[in-house]
Design an enzyme around this catalytic site. Structure first.
Site, PDB file in Angstrom:
ATOM      1  N   THR A 149     -14.438 -11.502   9.011  1.00  0.00           N
ATOM      2  CA  THR A 149     -14.505 -12.236   7.744  1.00  0.00           C
ATOM      3  C   THR A 149     -13.096 -12.543   7.265  1.00  0.00           C
ATOM      4  OG1 THR A 149     -16.591 -11.189   7.216  1.00  0.00           O
ATOM      5  CG2 THR A 149     -15.360 -12.113   5.363  1.00  0.00           C
ATOM      6  N   HIS A 157       4.267 -13.231   4.760  1.00  0.00           N
ATOM      7  CA  HIS A 157       5.140 -12.475   3.845  1.00  0.00           C
ATOM      8  C   HIS A 157       6.624 -12.704   4.114  1.00  0.00           C
ATOM      9  CE1 HIS A 157       6.445  -8.831   6.250  1.00  0.00           C
ATOM     10  NE2 HIS A 157       5.405  -9.179   6.985  1.00  0.00           N
ATOM     11  N   CYS A 179      19.277   7.502  12.122  1.00  0.00           N
ATOM     12  CA  CYS A 179      19.629   8.846  12.536  1.00  0.00           C
ATOM     13  C   CYS A 179      18.340   9.654  12.593  1.00  0.00           C
ATOM     14  CB  CYS A 179      20.603   9.447  11.526  1.00  0.00           C
ATOM     15  SG  CYS A 179      21.293  10.984  12.096  1.00  0.00           S
TER      16      CYS A 179
HETATM   17  C1  PLP Z   1       8.208  -9.665  10.497  1.00  0.00           C
HETATM   18  C2  PLP Z   1       8.261 -10.042  11.925  1.00  0.00           C
HETATM   19  C3  PLP Z   1       7.191  -9.745  12.784  1.00  0.00           C
HETATM   20  C4  PLP Z   1       5.964  -8.999  12.340  1.00  0.00           C
HETATM   21  O1  PLP Z   1       5.194  -9.731  11.421  1.00  0.00           O
HETATM   22  P1  PLP Z   1       4.157  -8.949  10.453  1.00  0.00           P
HETATM   23  O2  PLP Z   1       3.450 -10.038   9.706  1.00  0.00           O
HETATM   24  O3  PLP Z   1       4.971  -8.080   9.580  1.00  0.00           O
HETATM   25  O4  PLP Z   1       3.217  -8.202  11.334  1.00  0.00           O
HETATM   26  C5  PLP Z   1       7.316 -10.139  14.103  1.00  0.00           C
HETATM   27  N1  PLP Z   1       8.406 -10.791  14.554  1.00  0.00           N
HETATM   28  C6  PLP Z   1       9.445 -11.094  13.747  1.00  0.00           C
HETATM   29  C7  PLP Z   1      10.612 -11.829  14.292  1.00  0.00           C
HETATM   30  C8  PLP Z   1       9.400 -10.726  12.418  1.00  0.00           C
HETATM   31  O5  PLP Z   1      10.449 -11.012  11.633  1.00  0.00           O
END
Ligand code: PLP
Length: 407
Positions: A253, A217, A340
């Site tokens: 899976t 993502h 905060c």
């Molecule tokens: C987004 C990110 C993660 C975590 O990855 P996910 O797929 O969201 O679990 C770990 N390390 C860094 C540097 C990231 O930018």
């Protein structure tokens, strides 16, 4: 879409939606979403089954594995699918620790890692492991000489992120890898932020990297899917135990549609890195010089050794979370290293590690550019941000631009 006008000083401007949080996540590309649909609909079969709707899934997984391998300059057999970046980091670190604990219990990492690396390390400390958290310089750079100096007789793993997600600093991965190899220590890097920004090559340039974590993502693929590159011959313990998927190394899976989407996404993200970076850097530099015209403002992270899309600023006399919320009202999605929580101000471990005093760290704002952005977005942010910072400063009891105490 309904058009709303907003006032900026004496100006009226059309409100825009501006997504500038690409380091947090990215939107899925239409072609990527499209590639996944058959595997959410007709090819729902279990990839381990022998009939055709399962076999189709199995073949698609292997195609995606080849797409990842090609993008990384690796072999398909070196790619293992996981549920995301966090799992890949956990697996690399705990898997190495548990498989090598007879050899040693010392791990070297840095104080600016993502929590997906820091917290597994802290967990391992509770299990009797010994972890060194290396400091960084004021730009967020790790010194390879300090990595070498931190080595002990029983060091089994070095884990240093490729590029930092908050301040964008790109680490000297090749030099650190060399240190690891010279001392026969496994080397892991969290490469979540660099896909599509830095050309990876696990055979040549990154031959000293044993493990590399990826998250779909972050490069316009679906969420909840990632991969671990595990160099041929590298033995680490399993993290998930169960079925025999992923050549017996990662049970469960497979997320077929996710894997297919990630394969397509990495192919697209690595097709023309240079041209893509050029476009992003052009927008970034304009945004950078515009923002730096705001008084009492600084750029965090390294001035050159940084991700093309990352800008991280500190504004004095401003509280980051208030700034973020006001920008959100103007349609701008950003991020801050200050939260905060229950009345006390917490600043990010990364901003603390580069030595920012709390009052500077608390006024931080991260703007990360990507495919969602255009020149008009930059203009809009440059219209909105100075005024927003000004408004917040006028509310601050510490901000006193004139001589007499102003409100
Ligand atoms: C987004 C990110 C993660 C975590 O990855 P996910 O797929 O969201 O679990 C770990 N390390 C860094 C540097 C990231 O930018």
């Amino acid at each position: 879409m309904r058009k709303t006008l907003i006032s900026l000083g004496v100006l009226m401007r059309e409100k825009r939606f501006v997504y500038m949080d690409h380091a947090a996540t990215t939107s899925i590309k239409p072609d990527v979403a499209e590639s996944m649909i058959p595997f959410l609909k007709e090819y729902f079969g279990n990839p381990s089954s022998l009939y055709s709707i399962g076999r189709e899934g199995k073949e698609a997984i292997e195609t995606a594995r080849e797409q990842l391998a090609k993008a990384l300059g690796a072999k398909p057999d070196e790619i293992y699918f996981t549920s995301g970046g966090t799992e890949s980091d956990n697996w690399a670190i705990k898997g190495t620790a548990f498989s090598r604990q007879k050899k040693g219990k010392h791990i070297i990492t840095t104080s600016i890692e993502h929590h997906a690396v820091l917290y597994p390390c802290e967990y391992l400390e509770g299990q009797g492991f010994d972890v060194t958290y290396l400091p960084v310089d004021r730009y967020g750079l790790v010194d390879p000489a300090e990595v070498e100096a931190a080595l002990k007789e029983d060091t089994i793993l070095i884990s240093v992120m490729y590029a930092n997600n908050e301040i964008g600093t790109i680490e000297p991965i090749q030099e650190i890898g060399k240190v690891a190899k010279e001392h026969d220590v496994l080397f892991h890097t969290d490469a979540m932020q660099v896909i599509g920004a830095v050309q990876l090559d696990m055979k040549q340039k990154h031959k000293d990297v044993d493990m590399l974590s990826l998250s779909s993502h972050k490069f316009y693929g679906p969420k909840g899917i990632g991969a671990l590159f595990l160099k041929e011959g590298t033995q680490i313990d399993n993290f998930m135990h169960g079925g025999g998927q992923e050549r017996g190394k990662r049970a469960g899976t497979e997320n077929v549609a996710g894997i297919v989407g990630m394969g397509k996404a990495i192919e697209l993200a690595t097709a023309n890195i240079e041209e893509h970076n050029e476009i992003i850097i052009k927008m970034r530099d304009r945004l950078l010089s515009g923002v730096l015209e705001i008084p009492n403002c600084r750029l965090n992270g390294h001035p050159e050794k940084r991700l093309p899309g990352n800008l991280n600023f500190s504004f004095e006399f401003v509280e980051g979370e208030s700034l973020l919320l006001m920008l959100d009202q103007m349609g701008i999605c950003s991020s801050t290293g200050s939260a905060c929580s229950s009345g006390s101000l917490e600043t990010s471990h990364v901003l603390r590690a580069i030595g920012l005093p709390p009052e500077i760290a608390q006024g931080s704002l991260r703007l990360t550019l990507g495919d969602a952005n255009s020149k008009e977005d930059i203009d809009y942010v440059l219209d909105v941000l100075p005024e927003t910072v000004g408004k917040l400063r006028n509310m601050s009891p510490f901000y006193n631009p004139g001589s007499v105490c102003e409100k």
